[in-house]
Motif scaffolding. Sequence first.
Motif, mmCIF file in Angstrom:
data_model
loop_
_atom_site.group_PDB
_atom_site.id
_atom_site.type_symbol
_atom_site.label_atom_id
_atom_site.label_comp_id
_atom_site.label_asym_id
_atom_site.label_seq_id
_atom_site.Cartn_x
_atom_site.Cartn_y
_atom_site.Cartn_z
ATOM 1 N N VAL A 38 32.399 76.410 72.393
ATOM 2 C CA VAL A 38 31.621 76.892 73.535
ATOM 3 C C VAL A 38 30.129 76.729 73.271
ATOM 4 N N ILE A 39 29.708 77.210 72.094
ATOM 5 C CA ILE A 39 28.279 77.105 71.752
ATOM 6 C C ILE A 39 27.858 75.647 71.652
ATOM 7 N N GLY A 40 28.714 74.817 71.016
ATOM 8 C CA GLY A 40 28.391 73.396 70.869
ATOM 9 C C GLY A 40 28.273 72.697 72.212
ATOM 10 N N TYR A 41 29.160 73.047 73.144
ATOM 11 C CA TYR A 41 29.119 72.448 74.474
ATOM 12 C C TYR A 41 27.822 72.810 75.186
ATOM 13 N N ILE A 42 27.423 74.068 75.060
ATOM 14 C CA ILE A 42 26.178 74.514 75.695
ATOM 15 C C ILE A 42 24.970 73.836 75.066
ATOM 16 N N VAL A 43 24.961 73.806 73.721
ATOM 17 C CA VAL A 43 23.834 73.184 73.011
ATOM 18 C C VAL A 43 23.751 71.693 73.334
ATOM 19 N N ALA A 44 24.906 71.005 73.401
ATOM 20 C CA ALA A 44 24.910 69.572 73.721
ATOM 21 C C ALA A 44 24.303 69.331 75.096
ATOM 22 N N GLY A 45 24.648 70.187 76.069
ATOM 23 C CA GLY A 45 24.075 70.052 77.404
ATOM 24 C C GLY A 45 22.573 70.287 77.410
ATOM 25 N N LEU A 46 22.131 71.294 76.632
ATOM 26 C CA LEU A 46 20.692 71.582 76.560
ATOM 27 C C LEU A 46 19.940 70.427 75.907
ATOM 28 N N VAL A 47 20.504 69.886 74.824
ATOM 29 C CA VAL A 47 19.857 68.764 74.139
ATOM 30 C C VAL A 47 19.748 67.564 75.074
ATOM 31 N N GLU A 48 20.804 67.301 75.830
ATOM 32 C CA GLU A 48 20.789 66.173 76.770
ATOM 33 C C GLU A 48 19.691 66.352 77.816
ATOM 34 N N ARG A 49 19.589 67.556 78.381
ATOM 35 C CA ARG A 49 18.573 67.802 79.425
ATOM 36 C C ARG A 49 17.170 67.775 78.848
ATOM 37 N N TRP A 50 16.995 68.374 77.656
ATOM 38 C CA TRP A 50 15.663 68.386 77.038
ATOM 39 C C TRP A 50 15.190 66.966 76.723
ATOM 40 N N LEU A 51 16.097 66.165 76.151
ATOM 41 C CA LEU A 51 15.707 64.799 75.807
ATOM 42 C C LEU A 51 15.433 63.974 77.058
ATOM 43 N N TYR A 52 16.257 64.150 78.087
ATOM 44 C CA TYR A 52 16.064 63.419 79.342
ATOM 45 C C TYR A 52 14.710 63.770 79.958
ATOM 46 N N ALA A 53 14.394 65.072 79.966
ATOM 47 C CA ALA A 53 13.110 65.503 80.522
ATOM 48 C C ALA A 53 11.948 65.039 79.654
ATOM 49 N N GLY A 54 12.122 65.093 78.326
ATOM 50 C CA GLY A 54 11.051 64.676 77.428
ATOM 51 C C GLY A 54 10.738 63.198 77.555
ATOM 52 N N LEU A 55 11.783 62.362 77.623
ATOM 53 C CA LEU A 55 11.548 60.928 77.783
ATOM 54 C C LEU A 55 10.936 60.615 79.140
ATOM 55 N N GLY A 56 11.194 61.489 80.110
ATOM 56 C CA GLY A 56 10.587 61.289 81.419
ATOM 57 C C GLY A 56 9.081 61.464 81.406
ATOM 58 N N GLN A 57 8.569 62.161 80.387
ATOM 59 C CA GLN A 57 7.119 62.337 80.268
ATOM 60 C C GLN A 57 6.435 61.115 79.676
ATOM 61 N N VAL A 58 7.238 60.206 79.094
ATOM 62 C CA VAL A 58 6.672 58.990 78.507
ATOM 63 C C VAL A 58 6.413 57.986 79.626
ATOM 64 N N SER A 59 5.194 57.548 79.756
ATOM 65 C CA SER A 59 4.815 56.655 80.846
ATOM 66 C C SER A 59 5.568 55.328 80.755
ATOM 67 N N GLY A 60 6.207 54.957 81.851
ATOM 68 C CA GLY A 60 6.880 53.666 81.928
ATOM 69 C C GLY A 60 8.237 53.604 81.266
ATOM 70 N N PHE A 61 8.734 54.739 80.752
ATOM 71 C CA PHE A 61 10.030 54.720 80.070
ATOM 72 C C PHE A 61 11.131 54.542 81.110
ATOM 73 N N ASP A 62 12.011 53.561 80.880
ATOM 74 C CA ASP A 62 13.004 53.192 81.876
ATOM 75 C C ASP A 62 14.040 54.294 82.098
ATOM 76 N N LEU A 63 14.452 54.473 83.360
ATOM 77 C CA LEU A 63 15.415 55.507 83.716
ATOM 78 C C LEU A 63 16.767 55.269 83.042
ATOM 79 N N THR A 64 17.182 54.008 82.955
ATOM 80 C CA THR A 64 18.467 53.694 82.311
ATOM 81 C C THR A 64 18.441 54.084 80.844
ATOM 82 N N LEU A 65 17.328 53.815 80.163
ATOM 83 C CA LEU A 65 17.221 54.191 78.751
ATOM 84 C C LEU A 65 17.185 55.708 78.584
ATOM 85 N N ARG A 66 16.549 56.403 79.517
ATOM 86 C CA ARG A 66 16.539 57.872 79.442
ATOM 87 C C ARG A 66 17.955 58.416 79.477
ATOM 88 N N ARG A 67 18.741 57.906 80.407
ATOM 89 C CA ARG A 67 20.126 58.355 80.510
ATOM 90 C C ARG A 67 20.926 57.976 79.265
#
Length: 269
Positions: A38-67
């Motif tokens: 349960v904890i791992g599933y929650i943490v995995a989801g948080l890590v995915e969202r945090w990384l997706y949002a963080g890469l979105g702050q990088v100028s010009g970073f491709d959406l496909t690579l973010r995903r």
Amino acid sequence: MELDPQNAFTAIQTGVHQASALVVTYSFSVVGAILLLVIGYIVAGLVERWLYAGLGQVSGFDLTLRRFFSKIARYAVLGLVTVMVLGQFGIQTASVIAAIGAIGLAIGLALQGTLQNIAAGIMLLALRPLRIGEYVEVGSVTGTVEEIGLFATRLRAADGVYVLAPNSTLWTQPVKNYTRNGVRRNDITINAGPDEDVDQIQKSLVKLTAGDKRILREPAPQAFASDLTDDSVAVTLRYWTSPGDFPAVKADLTRGTRNLFLNKKLAAE
């Protein structure tokens, strides 16, 4: 042989104690495993969202690579959690990791071409030698880029034909990008006879470009003698325009050049 009631009772009591101990031990293991999942599933989801949002702050970073990278991070956390859960039940995780590594190596060798396309896709998306909407030529592949995926790139040829090119093909060959620089040059060449005035021809060619707003004033259009033979002089009109206007301007100037010299010949006759 007679069964001693005292020994039988002792054996049963010992068995019950051992069973109780196993139940308690594995109950804690099961509860711990469930909590880890349960904890791992929650943490995995948080890590995915945090990384997706963080890469979105990088100028010009491709959406496909973010995903792609956010999904990789998620599955890495889930894989680590799975190994920890197996450890809860006393399974030797080192052996499990070694087995997973061997399976991964076998899969990698079997899917070598596919993995090569994925690696090439990541490089295309990261370095961006071509972008969606650009007209490119890579080896025998020519067309307007419509989609860049992790495995292949989809293009539309000039005649409307659907083209799907493996990323490894696009990455390992020189790319001619006709759109990237924002300007394109074109040369229109005609042959002047020995009795024709080359200077006047050059002036007439440059005059054809006057007033056409699609033709850039800098660099300015120019006409010059580009080649010489025994019976003719090649005169070239050189001009610059935007990639979007290139086909139409080329067609218009080619037609205008033909009409110009056709009218001159008719007037001379």
